[in-house]
Design a protein around this motif. Structure first.
Motif, PDB file in Angstrom:
ATOM      1  N   MET A 194     -57.362   8.863 -25.021  1.00 54.64           N
ATOM      2  CA  MET A 194     -56.681   9.503 -23.920  1.00 54.64           C
ATOM      3  C   MET A 194     -56.706  10.771 -23.186  1.00 54.64           C
ATOM      4  O   MET A 194     -56.903  11.309 -23.550  1.00 54.64           O
TER       5      MET A 194
ATOM      6  N   GLY B 100     -52.535   5.951 -29.725  1.00 51.94           N
ATOM      7  CA  GLY B 100     -54.038   5.051 -29.883  1.00 51.94           C
ATOM      8  C   GLY B 100     -54.980   6.258 -30.670  1.00 51.94           C
ATOM      9  O   GLY B 100     -54.692   6.645 -31.109  1.00 51.94           O
TER      10      GLY B 100
ATOM     11  N   VAL C  54     -52.732   8.442 -19.793  1.00 54.38           N
ATOM     12  CA  VAL C  54     -53.009   7.067 -20.139  1.00 54.38           C
ATOM     13  C   VAL C  54     -53.605   7.433 -21.611  1.00 54.38           C
ATOM     14  O   VAL C  54     -54.347   7.962 -21.782  1.00 54.38           O
TER      15      VAL C  54
ATOM     16  N   LEU D  45     -47.545   9.161 -25.670  1.00 53.38           N
ATOM     17  CA  LEU D  45     -48.788   7.881 -25.980  1.00 53.38           C
ATOM     18  C   LEU D  45     -49.593   8.256 -27.366  1.00 53.38           C
ATOM     19  O   LEU D  45     -49.281   9.343 -27.840  1.00 53.38           O
TER      20      LEU D  45
ATOM     21  N   ARG E 281     -62.183   8.929 -28.425  1.00 54.31           N
ATOM     22  CA  ARG E 281     -62.302   7.701 -30.265  1.00 54.31           C
ATOM     23  C   ARG E 281     -63.216   8.872 -30.841  1.00 54.31           C
ATOM     24  O   ARG E 281     -63.346   8.383 -32.005  1.00 54.31           O
TER      25      ARG E 281
ATOM     26  N   GLN F 216     -56.161   7.641 -14.558  1.00 58.36           N
ATOM     27  CA  GLN F 216     -57.118   6.831 -14.724  1.00 58.36           C
ATOM     28  C   GLN F 216     -58.342   6.447 -15.002  1.00 58.36           C
ATOM     29  O   GLN F 216     -59.370   5.648 -15.323  1.00 58.36           O
TER      30      GLN F 216
ATOM     31  N   GLU G 119     -63.575   3.357 -20.794  1.00 62.12           N
ATOM     32  CA  GLU G 119     -64.002   2.802 -21.156  1.00 62.12           C
ATOM     33  C   GLU G 119     -65.554   1.457 -20.806  1.00 62.12           C
ATOM     34  O   GLU G 119     -65.283   0.618 -21.389  1.00 62.12           O
TER      35      GLU G 119
ATOM     36  N   ARG H 269     -55.120   4.264 -24.840  1.00 60.37           N
ATOM     37  CA  ARG H 269     -55.051   2.998 -25.927  1.00 60.37           C
ATOM     38  C   ARG H 269     -55.403   3.636 -26.795  1.00 60.37           C
ATOM     39  O   ARG H 269     -56.291   4.038 -27.475  1.00 60.37           O
TER      40      ARG H 269
END
Length: 603
Positions: free
Chosen positions: A14, A10, A601, A8, A415, A24, A31, A603
């Motif tokens: 991550m 992004g 998981v 993955l 991030r 999750q 998130e 993004r």
């Protein structure tokens, strides 16, 4: 190249962990605006709920963290031996080894306090905000994974006849949790709800709430229940009932603490591990025994390559047995020095070694436990796990609750560039009876300490038993780029080395590290050294490989004298990994397909 899943990629965040619900959960926290450390704490408490056969709140967790722009640090969540846990006390009970189960094997619980210290110092959320996911899964239920029920079934008789508080939780209606059916632990949910209520009574300040939660664990109703459980006579692997040594002073007097990591530089990489109270430096010693440049290694995956890594592992693990521990100083600088490793490297021959060969750093004479000397002298397989089952990444449990143990793992990068690797373990449902007031058991990490005096890993009050738990973090040019780890007891720093070298040696994917390809690559382990779990056996010359390893490689290993067991095609390792490219900010993640449970998981 073919992989079971994509690596993955992004830019937001991550996560990789050994259970999809934990992964999750961590992503949900990211998130919601939390950072990697908020996410790790939330996921850690969910792992206590959904993988209770692999970890619990009264277990332990070593953590390696790299705050964005900060220094890499180890947060030690491994509690020490209680003040009353002396060699003399255990010997007076007629014991030659610390039992593998029961309160005598319980160290001071470390996991809960470590998670709270991490949240306090590096997180942004309150205890209630990170614990709500675990409370929900314990109270409302979660689909049980197959291994939970299998573990409970193995110890059903023990639960029904001796550890009845465990039967109350894990044999509802007389049956173990069925795969896919909702399983609840209302006692655990009630414990966390009461703790949160008492924490929030401290006021609105986040740090004050965390300190109040820590006080509840160390001195409040949770501490009181843990002490009552420790004092209950409990049947353990000795076949007799014993009480533990844990006291109020032990619980109140210990705190998770930060340490400098052990480090080793290899071909442009710097790998960071916990110190020699863990087996982490064995990874570094294996690197030190290799040529200093990747280009000088034998061809990746060849018989020469596998043989070199197996034989180097034997030497590093022999040193682990002789020199690692918290009860005495470990000559780590010498063990990682080039002169020492040049001498050790010369011991690797064309044939498989069947000897336990610790070195003599600084001219010191290695001193092994009597048990280690006995099994090394020819007790092939004394209590040792056999064949491919031992590499499946799940605990092997006897009917008396004895287990060679396993654990969980999680890696997160956010991030902002915050990175963490954590390996929660201990406090398994099969290790000790469930504390009826709390919904979880004590741990059993003291089984890793020896009852011989004068060893680095001798049972010593106030000192940590040497643990197998060993998360990893790697840097390039001084910048953190990779966090990884795996369950697997003594296999952890074998599987992780193979993964790391796969990352370092294999082609990149989409401009980044090929994490999934490295995880999916055929793996192996050996047991040519005394095991860390009761009853501490070994299998000299043994190697267990996945059936996907090429037949010509297997044949050549056998020709060289290795006793090769061919396991199932996907049976070795449960690795997780995340990465960050400091040039672009691109984040990556991958997770192990073995066991059909770990997921990445992001993004």
């Amino acid at each position: 190249m073919f992989t079971t899943r994509p690596t993955l990629q992004g830019t937001f965040g991550m996560v990789s962990s050994t259970h999809w619900l934990a992964s999750q959960t961590a992503m949900a926290v990211l998130e919601d605006g939390g950072n990697a450390y908020d996410a790790a704490v939330a996921a850690g408490f969910v792992l206590h709920v959904v993988e209770p056969h692999l970890n619990g709140p009264a277990g332990e967790v070593p953590i390696i963290l790299a705050p964005a722009g900060g220094e890499v640090r180890v947060l030690c969540g491994q509690g020490p031996a209680p003040a009353g846990a002396t060699i003399e006390h255990y010997r007076s009970l007629g014991l030659e080894l610390v039992p593998g189960t029961g309160p005598l094997a319980a160290a001071v619980p470390g996991a809960f306090d470590a998670w709270m210290v991490l949240l306090r110092d590096h997180g942004t959320r309150t205890p209630a905000q990170v614990l709500r996911y675990a409370v929900g899964y314990a109270e409302d239920g979660h689909p049980a994974v197959e291994r939970v029920g299998q573990t409970v079934e193995t110890v059903r008789e023990l639960f029904e006849t001796e550890w009845t508080s465990s039967a109350d939780v894990y044999l509802p209606g007389g049956e173990p949790p069925a795969p896919g059916e909702l399983f609840r632990n209302p006692a655990l949910a009630a414990t966390w709800r009461r703790l949160l209520a008492e924490a929030e009574a401290a006021g609105d300040d986040r740090a004050a709430q965390i300190e109040a939660a820590r006080a509840v664990w160390r001195e409040g109703f949770i501490a009181e229940a843990l002490l009552r459980q420790s004092a209950r006579p409990t049947t353990d692997t000795s076949g007799r009932r014993h009480t533990g040594t844990l006291t109020a002073a032990d619980l109140a007097g210990w705190s998770a603490a930060y340490e400098e990591p052990a480090r080793y530089e290899w071909d442009g990489w710097t790998v960071c591990k916990a110190g020699a109270w863990s087996q982490g430096p064995a990874f570094l010693q294996q690197l030190a025994l290799l040529p200093s440049r990747a280009a000088d290694l034998p061809a990746y995956g060849s018989a020469d390559y596998v043989h070199l890594l197996i034989e180097g592992c034997k030497l590093a693990m022999a040193d682990r047995e002789a020199w690692y521990g918290d009860a005495a100083g470990t000559p780590l600088a010498t063990l990682l020095s080039e002169p020492y490793n040049a001498e050790r490297r010369a011991l690797v021959g064309e044939r498989a070694s069947y000897e336990l060969r610790p070195g003599s750093p600084d001219g010191r004479t290695p001193f092994l436990s009597a048990h280690a000397r006995a099994v090394a002298a020819g007790a092939h397989g004394l209590g040792a796990p056999g064949g491919p089952a031992a590499g499946a990444g799940e605990p092997t449990v006897a009917r008396d609750g004895a287990t060679r143990g396993d654990t969980c793992h999680l890696d997160i990068v956010d991030r902002w560039g915050n990175m963490i690797a954590a390996t929660p373990s201990g406090g398994w449902l099969q290790s000790n009876p469930v504390v009826p007031e709390l919904g979880f058991p004590l741990g059993t990490r003291l089984q890793m300490a020896w009852l011989d005096p004068g060893l680095p890993n001798s049972l010593t009050p106030g000192r940590r038993p040497r643990t197998t738990l060993t998360p990893s973090l790697a840097l390039r040019d001084g910048v953190p780029v990779l966090a990884f780890g795996t369950p697997g007891g003594d296999q952890q720093d074998q599987w992780q080395l193979h993964f790391f070298l796969s990352v370092a040696l294999r082609p990149a994917v989409r401009g980044g590290l090929d994490l999934q390809g490295a995880i999916d690559a055929p793996n192996w382990h050996n047991e040519s050294f005394p095991g860390s779990f009761y009853p501490r056996g070994m299998r000299p010359g043994s190697v267990t490989v996945e059936a996907r390893m090429p037949e010509d490689v297997i044949a050549e290993l056998r020709r060289r004298g290795h006793e090769v067991t061919v396991g199932e095609p996907w049976s070795e390792g449960r690795l997780c990994a995340v990465a960050r490219d400091p040039r672009t900010g691109v984040l990556s993640a991958a997770a192990n397909p073995r066991g059909m449970q770990g997921y990445a998981v992001g993004r």
